[in-house]
Write an enzyme that holds these catalytic residues in place. Structure first.
Site, PDB file in Angstrom:
ATOM      1  N   HIS A 167       0.874  -1.175   0.000  1.00 32.58           N
ATOM      2  CA  HIS A 167       0.000   0.000   0.000  1.00 32.58           C
ATOM      3  C   HIS A 167       0.908   1.222   0.000  1.00 32.58           C
ATOM      4  O   HIS A 167       1.679   1.425   0.941  1.00 32.58           O
ATOM      5  CB  HIS A 167      -0.920   0.001   1.224  1.00 32.58           C
ATOM      6  CG  HIS A 167      -1.877   1.150   1.193  1.00 32.58           C
ATOM      7  ND1 HIS A 167      -3.145   1.049   0.676  1.00 32.58           N
ATOM      8  CD2 HIS A 167      -1.726   2.440   1.573  1.00 32.58           C
ATOM      9  CE1 HIS A 167      -3.741   2.219   0.752  1.00 32.58           C
ATOM     10  NE2 HIS A 167      -2.905   3.077   1.290  1.00 32.58           N
ATOM     11  N   CYS A 168       0.814   2.024  -1.051  1.00 34.13           N
ATOM     12  CA  CYS A 168       1.737   3.162  -1.189  1.00 34.13           C
ATOM     13  C   CYS A 168       1.076   4.437  -0.658  1.00 34.13           C
ATOM     14  O   CYS A 168       0.088   4.902  -1.236  1.00 34.13           O
ATOM     15  CB  CYS A 168       2.125   3.329  -2.655  1.00 34.13           C
ATOM     16  SG  CYS A 168       3.304   4.668  -2.892  1.00 34.13           S
TER      17      CYS A 168
END
Ligand SMILES: [Zn+2]
Ligand SMILES: [Zn+2]
Length: 326
Positions: free
Chosen positions: A184-185
């Site tokens: 998850h960026c």
């Protein structure tokens, strides 16, 4: 003190048991019987509410930390928005400095072919950065199909309570399963998965290229600006010293205009920001290029590493390291 408490608790327990025993008998007063029945009913209610066949210390710890998990998930979600705004603001600031400070300087000094090359390359790079960033933040990473289908499912997600295909992982921030999840960026405020991995990698690659181009291209300007700032500091120091010694009574004219000072500071900011981003993002891009060449995602890298160690302990090797196919 503890001895006194145990002395008091012992008779209290005895009284309660006597009351309960009396309550079981039919001849006891109706008030006491009612109280005992309510006590028993309350106990059964409490046990039925708290009963969990999967209960254990892990469940208790999870339940105790649930508010903290919720807080972290929501804060990170909000931080994601802040990070996206930060990326847009920082990139825009570099573009603004390039137009307002660098362009007037190079227009006076560069030859026409060199100017053309810089003009076309910088705009091509900028368009690719903007395109891939926009695509990376707006493209959904891919979610498992809902409802009945013929796709082979390998396990059940404990959070979604739903079958999930191979290479699918649950993202606790998005609160759903993601196909071929990489991570998850927060800089994208999005998960990197099956459908937007290419945009994420291309954005990292072109952003690194752009930062290297900016820091390398502005190296001479940075050195001149840095030397000018140092000179300005020395002049300010001398001026203060002169005022302290009262050697003159008239304020000397400023050595650099406000615009020049701002240009010097902007050039130093541009070079430091681009160099640090080029280093950090360059390392990340190389790491992801290695993972792509192995056919692994960041999560699978950890899983395969553990599996490899487990099999090594048994004297075996992982049959197809990294070759997990979708
Ligand atoms: Zn899930
Ligand atoms: Zn996510």
């Amino acid at each position: 003190m503890r001895g006194q408490w145990s002395l008091l608790l012992g008779p209290a327990r005895l009284c309660l048991r006597l009351l309960l025993l009396l309550g079981y008998r039919r001849r006891c007063p109706p008030l006491l019987r009612g109280l005992v029945q309510r006590w028993r009913y309350g106990k059964v209610c409490l046990r039925s509410l708290l009963y969990n066949s999967f209960g254990g210390s892990d469940t208790a710890v999870d339940a105790a930390f649930e508010p903290i998990y919720w807080l972290v998930d929501n804060v990170i979600r909000w931080f994601g928005v802040v990070f996206v705004v930060l990326v847009i603001v920082l990139t825009s600031s570099i573009v603004a400095i390039a137009y307002l400070c660098v362009l007037p300087l190079i227009l006076r000094t560069y030859s026409v072919p060199r100017l053309c090359w810089h003009f076309f390359y910088s705009h091509w790079n900028l368009i690719l950065i903007v395109f891939h960033y926009y695509q990376a933040i707006t493209t959904p990473p891919g979610y498992p199909p809902q409802g009945r289908n013929d796709i082979a499912m390998v396990s059940i997600c404990k959070k979604c309570i739903y079958p999930k295909p191979a290479r699918t992982h649950h993202c606790s921030i998005c609160n759903r399963c993601v196909l071929k999840m990489d991570h998850h960026c927060p800089w994208l405020n999005n998960c990197v998965g099956h459908y937007n991995h290419r945009y994420f990698f291309s954005f990292c690659f072109f952003m690194t290229l752009g930062c290297v181009y900016c820091s390398y291209g502005s190296w001479d300007l940075f050195r001149e600006a840095y030397a000018a700032i140092e000179k300005m500091k020395q002049l300010d120091k001398n001026k203060l010293q002169a005022v302290a010694n009262q050697t003159y009574h008239q304020t000397p004219p400023p050595t650099f205009s406000f615009r020049e000072r701002m240009t010097h500071k902007s050039l130093v900011y541009l070079w430091f920001l681009c160099s640090s981003v080029a280093l950090a993002l360059g390392a990340l891009t190389v790491w992801h290029a290695v993972l792509i060449s192995r056919g692994e995602t960041s999560i699978e890298r950890h899983i395969n590493k553990k599996e490899r160690r487990r099999l090594q302990a048994k004297g075996r090797a992982l049959a197809y390291p990294g070759a997990v196919t979708f």
